[in-house]
Design an enzyme around this catalytic site. Structure first.
Site, short mmCIF file in Angstrom:
data_model
loop_
_atom_site.label_atom_id
_atom_site.label_comp_id
_atom_site.label_asym_id
_atom_site.label_seq_id
_atom_site.Cartn_x
_atom_site.Cartn_y
_atom_site.Cartn_z
N GLU A 76 -21.63 -31.22 -10.00
CA GLU A 76 -22.36 -29.71 -10.00
C GLU A 76 -23.94 -30.31 -10.74
OE1 GLU A 76 -20.87 -26.32 -10.22
OE2 GLU A 76 -23.10 -25.85 -11.63
N LYS A 114 -26.42 -28.23 -8.44
CA LYS A 114 -27.44 -27.22 -9.16
C LYS A 114 -28.88 -27.63 -8.77
CE LYS A 114 -25.22 -24.51 -10.47
NZ LYS A 114 -24.45 -24.18 -10.78
C1 F6R Z 1 -23.55 -22.48 -7.62
C2 F6R Z 1 -22.64 -21.25 -7.44
C3 F6R Z 1 -21.86 -20.88 -6.16
C4 F6R Z 1 -20.45 -19.91 -6.72
C5 F6R Z 1 -19.50 -19.57 -5.80
C6 F6R Z 1 -17.85 -19.18 -6.45
O1 F6R Z 1 -24.29 -22.11 -8.44
O2 F6R Z 1 -22.89 -20.05 -7.97
O3 F6R Z 1 -21.64 -22.25 -6.38
O4 F6R Z 1 -20.12 -20.70 -7.76
O5 F6R Z 1 -20.03 -19.28 -4.64
O6 F6R Z 1 -17.91 -18.10 -6.98
P1 F6R Z 1 -17.25 -17.13 -7.82
O7 F6R Z 1 -17.32 -17.84 -9.31
O8 F6R Z 1 -17.98 -15.85 -7.76
O9 F6R Z 1 -16.00 -16.99 -7.22
#
Ligand code: F6R
Length: 593
Positions: free
Chosen positions: A466, A470
């Protein structure tokens, strides 16, 4: 991904739409535009930011209109490819989020019937197709056009002289915001929050016909009723509150996010009814997600295995569909901040078909994931606007702790000690945030490099992943997260004075091995940034830069360590002058596979 908005009411549509487009910016976009209708339709669009569009736009009269923020898929970002798109008579305007799979065939067909196309987009076939069926009734024409279209879509259509919006969805979200003598259609709630918190979520294949004072929804020709939801988020939640970036604000909200989760937890609310695990013979757990949510899933694997003592797999949702699965006796948890990630939703469909019990952990009330799952646990993060996920990750971890500690099979004394420590977590994370100046120093040190490794072991290995995600997404530094023990199996070849290593070291059963790995890294000349618990003098002595975090039980260490790495990424990106909230090529809600 693209954001769409529609407005009909008693205000000047241009002003309302531009304001709403500003609230959709966080989804990530490269162009934007609006169309306003009175007797004719006027369009203004370009491959520029919303603020810039406002400056160049003439005044458009009319109280009904549609708007769009585009994230290019078919055709480069340009004025002609930006939405809204018109048919060749200029009578029909359309905004679209999604992908039309059969657009090439439709385009050829329509061109042979005399339709002229000007853009490279798949979307442009939609207004032409609607126009082909149009005889003065937009709703009928949209319904007929959808019969020809294959793909995923959230669409809003407008016809000159018809004071209504017609909207339709399949595999892409649409909400209708209910106002007072005005209504909205949008791809998500934050777009309309400063006008209303009452929303209706459309289902796949719904057709919504919206006027200033009525909302009519039909599916396959029959009228359907869709429940109204009251959203608890406020417009302030979706604003920067004096912070320079949403990301920084959202990082600083994390102690509150933890506290908000604990409020539900200690008041005895069940996180989810896992009694099903005893009653229906659930023998294993599968946790699925993408991106940052996948890293929460990986940490979930450690937590569930330690506290529930059942076998757990954590998988990337986008890969899940490509191999045979053994799912008998498996309970599935999907984690998705937005509840709209296409790969995650596709995996959910497959799990449902396989008869798995499906729990969704999501941040968005009424999202597609919440409506697909047998049971939904909402994370208490509030709206997350910045593209890089921060507080939603911490909220996801909190739900995983809640879920597993509520059904834990560990010894009572250990459970009691973890429960005691829970209450300290908001202040422990706050201590990390209060150490911002020290983290800024490390960020300055890091910002001059182009390649970096994050390493750790055990429950903090996903934290390394992670941290790297980031950093790469907002600072554009090439960063890789690695299991520390794997460095010697290949990446050693890349170590040296121009490749720093960030080591995340917890005081648990990984400590000695991490110490050895750190020595190996130093011996190969790589600069070392160490993220350690306070008082860890052994590592402080060898590191080139040190970030300390307060001591917590190792199972909670991902909370404090992640908060520190989020700040490290933030300040590194800031040092490098990057557009932190809206990193290039990225979108907040990834609604295509
Ligand atoms: C990274 C980020 C993406 C989301 C991914 C999944 O900072 O935001 O990697 O974690 O696109 O998105 P969700 O959680 O909305 O399914």
């Amino acid at each position: 991904m693209c954001g769409i908005i529609g407005y009909i009411g008693d205000k000047q549509a241009q002003l309302v739409l531009l304001n709403c487009l500003g609230r959709l910016e966080y989804r990530g976009y490269d162009s934007c535009g609006i169309a306003v209708s009175s007797r004719s339709i006027e369009v203004c669009k370009d491959a520029i930011r919303v603020e810039a569009l406002k400056k160049v736009m003439p005044q458009l009269g009319g109280t009904v209109g549609i708007g769009h923020t585009r994230w290019a898929t078919h055709g480069e970002p340009s004025q002609v490819n930006a939405h809204p798109h018109l048919d060749c008579t200029g009578k029909i305007a359309v905004v679209h989020n999604g992908i039309i799979n059969n657009f090439q065939r439709l385009k050829e067909q329509l061109a042979s019937e005399g339709h002229n196309f000007v853009s490279e987009t798949d979307t442009e076939v939609i207004p032409h197709l609607i126009e082909k069926y149009y005889d003065g009734d937009l709703e009928k024409a949209v319904e007929a056009a959808m019969g020809d279209i294959e793909g995923s879509y959230a669409i809003i259509a407008l016809a000159a002289g018809e004071p209504k919006l017609v909207t339709v969805r399949k595999d892409a979200p649409i909400i209708i915001g209910i106002g007072d003598r005005e209504n909205f259609v949008a791809s998500d709630v934050p777009a309309v929050l400063d006008s209303t918190n009452r929303v209706v979520y459309l289902e796949d294949n719904d057709i919504g016909v919206i006027t200033a004072d009525s909302i009519k929804v039909r599916q396959h020709g029959s009228k359907v009723t869709r429940e109204k939801h009251k959203i608890s988020w406020t417009v302030e939640d979706a604003q920067k509150a004096g912070y320079e970036h949403f990301m920084l604000k959202e990082i600083h909200e994390q102690p509150k996010v933890i506290r908000d989760t604990l409020v539900g937890w200690v008041s005895g609310e069940p996180a989810a009814d896992l009694a099903v695990m005893r009653d229906t013979g659930v023998e294993a757990m599968l946790i699925l997600a993408c991106g940052t949510s996948y890293h929460a899933a990986l940490i979930g694997k450690y937590i569930v295995q330690e506290l529930l003592r059942i076998p757990v797999r954590a998988e990337i949702a986008s890969e899940f569909n490509y191999y045979a699965q053994t799912l008998a006796g498996t309970m599935a948890i999907v984690i998705t901040q937005s509840g709209e990630t296409a790969d995650t939703l596709r995996a959910m469909k497959r799990l449902k078909e396989a008869g798995c019990r499906l729990v969704a952990i999501t941040n968005v009330v009424g999202s597609t994931a919440s409506r697909t799952a047998d049971q939904t646990i909402y994370t208490r993060a509030g709206p997350e606007i910045s593209v890089p996920a921060t507080k939603s990750f911490i909220a996801q971890l909190m739900v995983l702790y809640w879920l597993t500690m509520s059904y834990s099979k560990i010894e009572a004394r250990r459970l009691a000690s973890l429960t005691m420590e829970l209450r300290q977590l908001p202040s422990k994370v706050q201590q990390v945030l209060d150490n911002e100046d020290k983290i800024l120093e490390s960020a300055r040190y890091l910002s001059g490099y182009e390649n970096v490794f994050f390493i750790s072991r055990g429950i903090n290995f996903p934290v390394a992943l992670e941290g790297a995600l980031k950093l790469k997404e907002i600072s554009y530094i090439h960063a890789e997260g690695y299991a520390a023990g794997e460095l010697k199996h290949g990446p050693f070849a890349l170590l040296g004075s121009d490749t720093p290593v960030i080591a995340i070291v917890a005081q648990d059963n990984t400590y000695e091995a991490m110490l050895t790995n750190i020595k190996e890294v130093k011996a190969r000349g790589s600069p070392l940034i160490a993220l350690v618990e306070e008082g860890d003098e052994a590592i402080e002595k060898v590191a080139d830069s040190v970030i300390t975090v307060p001591r917590v039980d190792a199972i909670f260490s991902p909370l404090v360590n992640t908060a520190a790495l989020q700040l490290l990424a933030y300040y590194t990106a800031k040092e490098r002058g990057c557009p932190i909230d809206f990193p290039r090529n990225l979108a907040k809600s990834v609604t295509v596979e």
